[in-house]
Design an enzyme around this catalytic site. Structure first.
Site, PDB file in Angstrom:
ATOM      1  N   LYS A 552       0.874  -1.181   0.000  1.00  0.00           N
ATOM      2  CA  LYS A 552       0.000   0.000   0.000  1.00  0.00           C
ATOM      3  C   LYS A 552       0.905   1.222   0.000  1.00  0.00           C
ATOM      4  CE  LYS A 552      -1.688  -1.782   3.923  1.00  0.00           C
ATOM      5  NZ  LYS A 552      -3.128  -1.825   3.764  1.00  0.00           N
ATOM      6  N   ARG A 553       0.317   2.420  -0.212  1.00  0.00           N
ATOM      7  CA  ARG A 553       1.134   3.626  -0.128  1.00  0.00           C
ATOM      8  C   ARG A 553       1.879   3.658   1.207  1.00  0.00           C
ATOM      9  NH1 ARG A 553       0.515   7.610  -4.353  1.00  0.00           N
ATOM     10  NH2 ARG A 553       1.797   8.935  -3.044  1.00  0.00           N
ATOM     11  N   LYS A 558      -0.189   4.091   8.229  1.00  0.00           N
ATOM     12  CA  LYS A 558      -0.336   2.692   7.795  1.00  0.00           C
ATOM     13  C   LYS A 558       0.676   1.786   8.508  1.00  0.00           C
ATOM     14  CE  LYS A 558      -2.087   4.056   3.205  1.00  0.00           C
ATOM     15  NZ  LYS A 558      -3.406   3.408   3.007  1.00  0.00           N
ATOM     16  N   THR A 660      -8.891  -1.399   0.976  1.00  0.00           N
ATOM     17  CA  THR A 660      -9.551  -2.290   0.016  1.00  0.00           C
ATOM     18  C   THR A 660      -8.667  -3.502  -0.298  1.00  0.00           C
ATOM     19  OG1 THR A 660      -8.824  -0.691  -1.651  1.00  0.00           O
ATOM     20  CG2 THR A 660     -11.168  -0.741  -1.141  1.00  0.00           C
ATOM     21  N   LYS A 664      -9.134  -7.864  -0.863  1.00  0.00           N
ATOM     22  CA  LYS A 664      -8.532  -8.650  -1.956  1.00  0.00           C
ATOM     23  C   LYS A 664      -7.735  -9.820  -1.380  1.00  0.00           C
ATOM     24  CE  LYS A 664      -8.375  -4.290  -4.396  1.00  0.00           C
ATOM     25  NZ  LYS A 664      -7.573  -3.070  -4.612  1.00  0.00           N
TER      26      LYS A 664
HETATM   27  C1  26V Z   1      -5.567  13.630  -1.758  1.00  0.00           C
HETATM   28  C2  26V Z   1      -4.754  14.321  -2.599  1.00  0.00           C
HETATM   29  C3  26V Z   1      -4.291  15.642  -2.177  1.00  0.00           C
HETATM   30  C4  26V Z   1      -3.881  16.494  -3.342  1.00  0.00           C
HETATM   31  C5  26V Z   1      -2.998  15.794  -4.305  1.00  0.00           C
HETATM   32  C6  26V Z   1      -3.532  14.489  -4.796  1.00  0.00           C
HETATM   33  C7  26V Z   1      -4.383  13.766  -3.820  1.00  0.00           C
HETATM   34  C8  26V Z   1      -4.852  12.533  -4.151  1.00  0.00           C
HETATM   35  C9  26V Z   1      -5.669  11.830  -3.302  1.00  0.00           C
HETATM   36  C10 26V Z   1      -6.025  12.382  -2.106  1.00  0.00           C
HETATM   37  C11 26V Z   1      -7.025  11.704  -1.229  1.00  0.00           C
HETATM   38  C12 26V Z   1      -6.531  10.594  -0.483  1.00  0.00           C
HETATM   39  C13 26V Z   1      -7.702   9.898   0.120  1.00  0.00           C
HETATM   40  C14 26V Z   1      -7.658   8.427  -0.118  1.00  0.00           C
HETATM   41  O1  26V Z   1      -7.030   7.933  -1.024  1.00  0.00           O
HETATM   42  N1  26V Z   1      -8.357   7.711   0.700  1.00  0.00           N
HETATM   43  C15 26V Z   1      -8.405   6.265   0.630  1.00  0.00           C
HETATM   44  O2  26V Z   1      -9.611   5.920  -0.019  1.00  0.00           O
HETATM   45  C16 26V Z   1      -9.788   4.510  -0.114  1.00  0.00           C
HETATM   46  C17 26V Z   1     -11.052   4.270  -0.892  1.00  0.00           C
HETATM   47  O3  26V Z   1     -12.135   4.726  -0.178  1.00  0.00           O
HETATM   48  C18 26V Z   1      -9.834   3.893   1.269  1.00  0.00           C
HETATM   49  O4  26V Z   1      -9.945   2.491   1.149  1.00  0.00           O
HETATM   50  C19 26V Z   1      -8.570   4.237   2.059  1.00  0.00           C
HETATM   51  O5  26V Z   1      -8.687   3.766   3.388  1.00  0.00           O
HETATM   52  C20 26V Z   1      -8.361   5.737   2.060  1.00  0.00           C
HETATM   53  O6  26V Z   1      -7.101   6.067   2.640  1.00  0.00           O
END
Ligand code: 26V
Length: 681
Positions: A552-553, A558, A660, A664
């Site tokens: 994961k990231r 995490k 998610t 999987k």
């Molecule tokens: C924020 C930003 C900030 C600006 C630059 C680009 C960028 C890209 C994405 C985000 C939002 C991050 C939020 C995220 O990825 N949440 C994840 O969403 C998944 C699907 O609902 C969830 O399973 C993860 O727990 C959650 O961390």
């Protein structure tokens, strides 16, 4: 095969399996099929499949046009698609025929699959969720469409040098992508109140000089299982109008005018790779507006083909906002309803609220979007005017409901006051929609009780939970044939479209023969992965060890570091007592760190040093091995997950909205080691 799907049968390649490979090699590229490279063969096969699916794609479109049902529009800045060929073949029910043709042609099908680059148009869970959802909508025959951006460069490619992460651009469109179809007749105009030029390598606004951008749609087929429904994922690419800056031309500034076209095209050049912080970037804001303007205008145009009464819009369109990234769509629809349709405010507002719904994906304050008012003034002042009016009316309601509570009014305002005034995008999304959801029970609860408590108090009926899901077609059926076949042999194939059916495996837990087959299927999956790992990286791992994976990231919350420190403990125990009774384990890590996230990058370095330290120790390396797989991607997840015995889901409780990959791993038979967080609960 599912009985409903049987009538469609297998896909036929004009009765001639050779056609699958040869036709497009010869007629598109004038290549002798015997001399073609694997990449050329991949393209030819993909194009043949597209020929077959084109008719069904059209049929879906015609059916939707005729029945004019309500459509679901999924607006997302990210679609982490991965590869398409294997999934498309499976969902077209064409596996058998494609394999037969491949063996007749002496083509190694797996080598061919490896020719396709991952479409990495996302950062992680949020983008992959969007890709799973559009596939599932097609399988469930929901008239649904995804809207996103066609980034020329996807998520950066990661390499490891001396243990450290380095980044390279992901030029995934270097060669033509056989899955996309450009729709020049559906180009959309986007008006901005400023122009742009490139200065010092970056996009710089020229205030007070209005300009127009063109959004060029590239459609990708989204094939439901059985291919009864083929929906569309529409990705926008930015360019400048042909007649751009006619004045510059006529004044002889040819180069200046061309430079502006380059500036326009740079809007969809690259995916923002940081999912942890919002660092103040005007280009990201512009990307978000571009997605919203193109998509809302496109779906309104589709609505107007059959409907003249604007009040019908919420009956015909549901627009789902994938996080706040596409929230400017709320303001864009208001601009259209007020300025173009000339509706009175109350009608426009009611239509807008009933059309939009918002999904929140994070509680982390540093990832919540707030955009400077100044950028609205510069680029889209009319939208700002409308947001101010939304806020004025909304805050009047807050004051009416909570008299004498000015601090609540300040907390709930769409505008954050301070040295730099900002628009709070989450507040706009909640106020401008009828539904706000979190992505797992605990996350939705924390939204209600903490992050969005004021809004929940005021509009409790708007809040709900929608726990995330994943598509079992990609993550089990296609990724893990040994296990998928075992399940189908035991239960039939209903689970492929209705995963609840998998509960029928329960009684087999006590069946010795099934258990033996299960162990064999899992071991086969492990051996497949090991073959791939050796061929790609030269790394050798032992299938008789426990495969323990955290992929994961890389983020502090995490807690990859916690996992790594556990390995340090095991290592120290072995050093203290080499005879310690301990199962043999192989730990896999994979994931990217945001390029500016220094601590996350240091964690990667630590894991790699730990791997090297253990490798260098004659006692420790007999029991422990650590592998950091570089350049984590959808394709790597598809390989590693089926081979894993243990799934690490150990986020600090309350921080992982859902997760998610937990699902999987679980559907592939791994045991979860987890904290009580997100959907892992
Ligand atoms: C924020 C930003 C900030 C600006 C630059 C680009 C960028 C890209 C994405 C985000 C939002 C991050 C939020 C995220 O990825 N949440 C994840 O969403 C998944 C699907 O609902 C969830 O399973 C993860 O727990 C959650 O961390």
């Amino acid at each position: 095969m599912h009985p409903d799907l049987a009538e469609y049968g297998d896909v036929q390649f004009h009765g001639d399996p050779n056609a699958l490979y040869d036709r497009h090699l010869v007629f598109d590229y004038a290549i002798d099929p015997d001399l073609a490279t694997n990449r050329e063969r991949y393209e030819a096969v993909a194009r043949s499949l597209r020929d077959v699916l084109a008719l069904r794609w059209l049929r879906t479109k015609k059916t939707h046009y005729r029945l004019d049902p309500k459509r679901a529009y999924y607006l997302s800045m990210e679609f982490l698609i991965g590869r398409s060929l294997a999934n498309n073949v499976t969902n077209l029910l064409a596996d058998r025929e494609v394999r037969r043709a491949s063996s007749e042609k002496n083509v190694d099908w797996f080598e061919l699959l490896d020719q396709e680059p991952d479409a990495g148009l996302g950062n992680g869970g949020l983008g992959r969720l969007a890709a799973c959802f559009v596939e599932s909508m097609a399988t469930l025959e929901i008239p649904g469409m995804g809207y996103g951006l066609r980034y020329e460069y996807g998520i950066f490619r990661q390499s490891i040098r001396d243990g450290w992460q380095t980044e390279r651009p992901d030029n995934w469109l270097r060669r033509p992508d056989p899955w996309e179809v450009v729709r020049l007749d559906n180009i959309v105009e986007v008006k901005l109140n400023c122009s742009f030029h490139i200065r010092g390598g970056a996009l710089a606004p020229i205030p007070g000089k209005p300009s127009i951008l063109l959004g060029v749609p590239f459609d990708r087929p989204v094939i439901g299982f059985g291919a009864k429904t083929i929906n569309t994922l529409r990705l926008w690419s930015a360019t400048a109008p042909d007649s751009f800056d006619f004045q510059d031309f006529s004044h002889g500034d040819f180069v200046g005018a061309v430079t502006e076209a380059v500036a326009a095209e740079s809007i969809t050049r690259v995916l923002y790779p940081d999912d942890s912080t919002i660092s103040g970037q005007e280009l990201r804001f512009l990307q978000e507006y571009f997605l919203c303007a193109c998509s809302v205008r496109d779906l309104v145009r589709r609505f107007r083909v059959t409907q003249s009464d604007w009040k019908q819009l919420p009956e015909k369109a549901a627009i789902q906002l994938n996080d706040t990234h596409p929230t400017l769509a709320v303001a864009e629809l208001m601009v259209i309803l007020l300025d173009d349709a000339k509706l009175p405010w109350d009608d426009a507002w009611s239509i807008t609220q009933r059309t939009f719904a918002y999904t929140n994906h994070t509680l982390l304050p540093e990832a919540l979007e707030k955009w400077p008012v100044e950028w609205f003034e510069l680029m889209i002042p009319r939208h700002l005017e409308i947001i101010y009016e939304i806020n004025r009316r909304f805050l009047d309601q807050v004051r009416g409901r909570y008299p004498g509570d000015p601090s609540r009014v300040a907390r709930m305002s769409l505008i954050e006051e301070g040295s730099e005034r900002k628009v709070r995008m989450a507040h706009l999304a909640i106020v401008g929609s009828h539904s706000t959801n979190g992505v797992a029970e605990i996350h939705s609860k924390l939204l209600r009780t903490h992050l969005l408590a004021d809004f929940w108090d005021m509009y409790p009926e708007r809040f709900s939970n929608k726990t995330n899901g994943v598509t079992q077609r990609r993550w089990l059926l296609v990724a893990n044939p040994p296990l998928a076949n075992l399940i189908t042999d035991a239960l039939g194939d209903k689970w492929i479209v209705g995963l609840d059916d998998i509960a029928n495996l329960k009684p087999l837990a006590g069946d010795a023969q099934f258990r033996a087959s299960f162990r064999k299927a899992r071991r086969d999956a492990k051996l497949r992965f090991i073959d791939w790992l050796v061929s790609q990286t030269g790394i050798r791992v032992d299938p008789d060890t426990i495969f323990d994976s955290q992929i994961k990231r890389i983020h502090e919350y995490k807690r990859q570091l916690l996992n790594a420190l556990h390995i340090v403990v095991l290592y120290n125990r072995l050093l203290q007592n080499p005879l310690t009774d301990m199962p043999r384990r192989t730990f896999f890590f994979a994931g990217k760190a945001a390029p500016a996230y220094r601590l996350a990058k240091l964690i990667i370095k630590f894991i790699n040093n730990l791997a090297a330290t253990i490798d260098a120790h004659p006692v420790a390396r007999e029991r422990l091995q650590v592998v950091f797989l570089p350049d984590y991607s959808v394709s790597i997840a598809e390989r590693l997950i089926p081979a894993s015995d243990i799934s690490e889901q150990i986020s600090t409780a309350g921080y992982e909205a859902s997760g998610t990959s937990n699902m999987k791993f679980m559907m592939n038979g791994a045991l979860t080691v987890g904290t009580r967080d997100g959907a892992t609960i």
